[in-house]
Write a protein that holds these residues in place. Sequence first.
Motif, PDB file in Angstrom:
ATOM      1  N   VAL A 647      95.618  24.213  63.672  1.00 41.16           N
ATOM      2  CA  VAL A 647      96.047  25.607  63.634  1.00 41.16           C
ATOM      3  C   VAL A 647      95.843  26.203  65.019  1.00 41.16           C
ATOM      4  N   SER A 648      96.729  27.124  65.415  1.00 36.19           N
ATOM      5  CA  SER A 648      96.635  27.720  66.747  1.00 36.19           C
ATOM      6  C   SER A 648      95.833  29.011  66.715  1.00 36.19           C
ATOM      7  N   ALA A 649      95.385  29.413  67.904  1.00 37.85           N
ATOM      8  CA  ALA A 649      94.654  30.681  68.029  1.00 37.85           C
ATOM      9  C   ALA A 649      95.526  31.858  67.608  1.00 37.85           C
ATOM     10  N   ALA A 650      96.798  31.814  67.985  1.00 38.02           N
ATOM     11  CA  ALA A 650      97.698  32.917  67.642  1.00 38.02           C
ATOM     12  C   ALA A 650      97.831  33.061  66.134  1.00 38.02           C
ATOM     13  N   GLU A 651      97.920  31.940  65.420  1.00 32.76           N
ATOM     14  CA  GLU A 651      98.047  31.987  63.959  1.00 32.76           C
ATOM     15  C   GLU A 651      96.795  32.556  63.318  1.00 32.76           C
ATOM     16  N   LEU A 652      95.620  32.228  63.871  1.00 36.90           N
ATOM     17  CA  LEU A 652      94.369  32.765  63.337  1.00 36.90           C
ATOM     18  C   LEU A 652      94.217  34.238  63.675  1.00 36.90           C
ATOM     19  N   ARG A 653      94.581  34.608  64.882  1.00 36.66           N
ATOM     20  CA  ARG A 653      94.452  35.998  65.289  1.00 36.66           C
ATOM     21  C   ARG A 653      95.292  36.911  64.408  1.00 36.66           C
ATOM     22  N   ARG A 654      96.514  36.478  64.120  1.00 42.20           N
ATOM     23  CA  ARG A 654      97.403  37.291  63.284  1.00 42.20           C
ATOM     24  C   ARG A 654      97.033  37.223  61.807  1.00 42.20           C
ATOM     25  N   GLY A 655      96.183  36.282  61.427  1.00 44.52           N
ATOM     26  CA  GLY A 655      95.858  36.107  60.017  1.00 44.52           C
ATOM     27  C   GLY A 655      96.929  35.336  59.263  1.00 44.52           C
ATOM     28  N   ASP A 656      97.883  34.702  59.990  1.00 47.28           N
ATOM     29  CA  ASP A 656      98.919  33.906  59.330  1.00 47.28           C
ATOM     30  C   ASP A 656      98.311  32.696  58.638  1.00 47.28           C
ATOM     31  N   LYS A 657      97.285  32.119  59.260  1.00 43.01           N
ATOM     32  CA  LYS A 657      96.568  30.989  58.681  1.00 43.01           C
ATOM     33  C   LYS A 657      95.076  31.284  58.725  1.00 43.01           C
ATOM     34  N   THR A 658      94.324  30.553  57.905  1.00 42.47           N
ATOM     35  CA  THR A 658      92.888  30.807  57.802  1.00 42.47           C
ATOM     36  C   THR A 658      92.123  29.489  57.829  1.00 42.47           C
ATOM     37  N   VAL A 659      91.057  29.454  58.612  1.00 39.25           N
ATOM     38  CA  VAL A 659      90.159  28.302  58.651  1.00 39.25           C
ATOM     39  C   VAL A 659      88.965  28.571  57.742  1.00 39.25           C
ATOM     40  N   PHE A 660      88.683  27.628  56.836  1.00 39.13           N
ATOM     41  CA  PHE A 660      87.479  27.682  55.998  1.00 39.13           C
ATOM     42  C   PHE A 660      86.478  26.674  56.548  1.00 39.13           C
ATOM     43  N   ALA A 689      90.183  37.654  61.350  1.00 41.16           N
ATOM     44  CA  ALA A 689      91.281  37.779  60.378  1.00 41.16           C
ATOM     45  C   ALA A 689      91.687  36.424  59.830  1.00 41.16           C
ATOM     46  N   GLY A 690      91.376  35.346  60.582  1.00 45.71           N
ATOM     47  CA  GLY A 690      91.797  34.015  60.165  1.00 45.71           C
ATOM     48  C   GLY A 690      90.645  33.041  59.992  1.00 45.71           C
ATOM     49  N   SER A 691      89.454  33.555  59.677  1.00 41.88           N
ATOM     50  CA  SER A 691      88.331  32.641  59.460  1.00 41.88           C
ATOM     51  C   SER A 691      87.486  33.105  58.285  1.00 41.88           C
ATOM     52  N   GLU A 692      87.038  32.136  57.489  1.00 38.53           N
ATOM     53  CA  GLU A 692      86.181  32.454  56.341  1.00 38.53           C
ATOM     54  C   GLU A 692      85.084  31.403  56.230  1.00 38.53           C
ATOM     55  N   SER A 693      83.873  31.892  56.096  1.00 36.93           N
ATOM     56  CA  SER A 693      82.726  31.005  55.972  1.00 36.93           C
ATOM     57  C   SER A 693      82.419  30.736  54.502  1.00 36.93           C
ATOM     58  N   VAL A 694      82.203  29.475  54.172  1.00 33.57           N
ATOM     59  CA  VAL A 694      81.732  29.090  52.841  1.00 33.57           C
ATOM     60  C   VAL A 694      80.222  28.909  52.970  1.00 33.57           C
ATOM     61  N   ALA A 695      79.456  29.781  52.351  1.00 31.20           N
ATOM     62  CA  ALA A 695      78.016  29.864  52.614  1.00 31.20           C
ATOM     63  C   ALA A 695      77.274  28.569  52.306  1.00 31.20           C
ATOM     64  N   ASN A 696      77.658  27.874  51.241  1.00 29.50           N
ATOM     65  CA  ASN A 696      76.942  26.667  50.819  1.00 29.50           C
ATOM     66  C   ASN A 696      77.860  25.462  50.941  1.00 29.50           C
ATOM     67  N   SER A 697      77.445  24.467  51.709  1.00 29.28           N
ATOM     68  CA  SER A 697      78.272  23.270  51.931  1.00 29.28           C
ATOM     69  C   SER A 697      78.578  22.543  50.637  1.00 29.28           C
ATOM     70  N   HIS A 698      77.714  22.666  49.635  1.00 27.01           N
ATOM     71  CA  HIS A 698      77.912  21.958  48.374  1.00 27.01           C
ATOM     72  C   HIS A 698      79.031  22.568  47.541  1.00 27.01           C
ATOM     73  N   ASP A 699      79.489  23.762  47.913  1.00 26.28           N
ATOM     74  CA  ASP A 699      80.631  24.384  47.235  1.00 26.28           C
ATOM     75  C   ASP A 699      81.948  24.045  47.928  1.00 26.28           C
ATOM     76  N   PHE A 700      81.874  23.295  49.009  1.00 27.86           N
ATOM     77  CA  PHE A 700      83.050  22.941  49.810  1.00 27.86           C
ATOM     78  C   PHE A 700      83.368  21.472  49.560  1.00 27.86           C
ATOM     79  N   LYS A 701      83.959  21.203  48.416  1.00 26.34           N
ATOM     80  CA  LYS A 701      84.115  19.820  47.956  1.00 26.34           C
ATOM     81  C   LYS A 701      85.413  19.182  48.432  1.00 26.34           C
TER      82      LYS A 701
END
Length: 851
Positions: A647-660, A689-701
């Motif tokens: 994913v590109s920085a521009a896509e994350l900045r605009r919120g078009d895509k999101t990194v978990f 706008a394009g990043s989200e943290s999953v607090a617990n690694s065990h929920d990221f299956k």
Amino acid sequence: MSAAQGDRQTFKNEDLVLKVSKNINPAVWDETKYEAFIDELCGSREYQKEAILTVLRYWVGGKYTNLKDLAKENFNSNHELERRYGSWPGMERHLQLPDQLACSIDMATGTGKSYVLYGLAVILLAEGIVDRVLVLCPSNTIEAGLLTKFRDLAGKADLRDLIPEQAKVRVPKIINASESIIDGSICIENYHAILHHVKSSIRDSLIGQGERVAVFNDEAHHVANESGANVKKWKEFLLNPEYGFRYVVGVSGTCYIGDEYFADVVNRYSLRQAIEERFVKKVEYVAEMPQTDNPDEKWQLIYNRHQNWKKQLKSRGIRPLTIIVTKDIKTCKLVTEELQAFLQEWEKISAEDAERKVLAVSSAAEHQLNIAKLKIVDRPNSKVEWIISVSMLSEGWDVKNVFQIVPHEERAFNSKLLIAQVLGRGLRRPDNWQGADPVVTVFNHDAWAGRIRHLVDEILEMEHRLSSSVVDDSPYHFDLHNLDYTRETDTSQFAKKGEYRFLEQGFVDLPSQVEVEDVAIEFEQAVTGDHTKFKTKLEHKTYSFEDVADEMYRRLQSIDEESKDASDLKDRTQYAKKFPLERCIEIVKASAKRSKIKTGKITEENRQKILQALGPLRRKSAKRVIYKLTPNALRVFSTKDRSMISVSAAELRRGDKTVFFTPDCGKRISDEQQDFFIAVKDPDGEYRAGSESVANSHDFKTPCNIAIADGTPERKFIRLLCERENAQIVDGWLKNSPQRFYSIEYAWKKGEHPKRGDFSPDFFIRKGKLVYVVEIKDDSEIGDPSPENQKKFEYARDHFHRLNEWLKKENKGVSYQLNFLTPKDFNKFFIKLRKDDAKDFRSELDVVLSS
């Protein structure tokens, strides 16, 4: 953030502010003389003091002869201005009043612009720089408010005593244009008073006096934005050589022409700063909400949030107001009637009581008395809880108990100017507020969340990429199965004559239903980006089997009646005879049984599905493309084989895509991407706008270092996959790559041309021996599915049917289920998954695409 050149470039507003030199000769202008006065006037609001001093340095410091001088100095020293405007002539064209000592102050709504205006006026008059001050504003409401505020301030002895003894004017006279504007006066007036046909003192008092008059424009965006003939005359008045005005300042909390930032701002106090420094309410807006097209259900959610605020604020003695913003008078009236009917039914109250709770405000004659009531809606004896307003309520309406704003249409949020105006109506804090900061809820459609976010996110374009790759030793890997095919293509067309062979199977294919849904509305706070969830219930309207069957039978009768006029006897139908009421009831019951509906009720959505099944009875012809596939081999491969996606920085900045991402995934990011990843996961950074943290690694299956969501629907789906209650009941999941991993061949007809492609479903979710294959689509596909998606579904459905047969024959002990999901059905899908009841789940889009 401001945009330019077709949104190819973005700029921080603060970088576009014109810097006024502080290197002022004190013999020319000694601002320390008024330091005590400014301190007493502004108190702890340092931003007000800085605004006053900046404008005085510009006007009185002797370094600038006009706005052009100031702008040229900044253009030559500020690379961002050169990048924004391209050339000096390019910037000069954007200056509204280039030949005057003109400028704008950008101050967030609710932060006390009137104090800045009063402070400037008093000092200018005291120093003898001008003899008179004219304050123009766009409405009678603002005029009345400013007159009251200025007269109150002028009457304060503590302020008067801090004006130097030698001042030319120590106590200014506060008037409006019904009196002559004499020396030593501050005249506050609605801009309409400057028009030729309006009787006022302005023209006679000021003609030829402009060098000795300061003109203040309150809510200055009106001068630059509005196209009405009268408003244009506001700007013409400022430029009129008959007056020769030299000193002109505008103040606004929305310094935008559309989405473009003003070119003459010399001081800025942003909404971000105002929230962080706790001078206004915090702002939260809907980031995600349950999908519903039913107006009654939408009212339920808005009402539940309103009631939640009432409960929270009861101990403070505050009755919260909800404002609903509509696009025009007609809609205002319709929404008012709709809300009153809802309140009457939901609260079991009389029509009169419902009317007392709802106040409609527009320019319509029938609403004029309501405009007067606006001034008293925050009084304890007022019954008003809901205000329906056309566009936005006038600036200057200072009620402080607005805790929810509902933009009824997207039109209210289609520019930064309108977004800021919407927020402005709810920003003022209640008096003497103690404890946790007050919050105003903007109950927007979740699709608009990014627009509000961009209002307060001050970010720049950067082009980096972040990659999602598989982690070889992850415990969440699993095997996948595919088939190799040989293929043939056939296209055919057929015409319809006579009756369709209707409902021969004796049922209508219905999606799974939930009658009372536990839902959560997710709110995001402006500036901080913090997310909170408001949990409530959504009751779907239901009908008895008999009621649905009765409506079905009546529609069949109607179709038969219409066919009586057909010239060809073969086109005359007798559906009602073949399907009497008793038979229709049997069909409804059979449809319910097939969809595991055990309550004896059909939801509104499924009622419509049954009635829509009658739609094909009027079709005259159809076309179809047949793509014949013959399986010849089974392929088994691992999720370890999925290719890298990025994913590109521009896509994350605009919120078009999101990194978990999770707390420990940084060690699985490549060295060259580490710096960018640190910036991406910063909760206060420019990519939030394009990043989200999953607090617990065990929920990221998922067996990947990070997951990338393409668009809003996928973002919502991955969030749900990572929620604890859902994560603990799945064995693992994988986001597919767009190509070269798991794909299914399909064919469709585009216009007159047959086309062939590869379909890569979005997600694979492993739960025990069942793999759910999920393709994510937008809700709009339900009402108008594209021919291509219809064919993707058809070929994928047939593929997994053949695959399951093959796996069963070889005793592999695993099977696959295909679902095309839209946000409308996400909650239902996960409810069924948690109950271990998702086998044979049918989404609304599944049913539409199956027909």
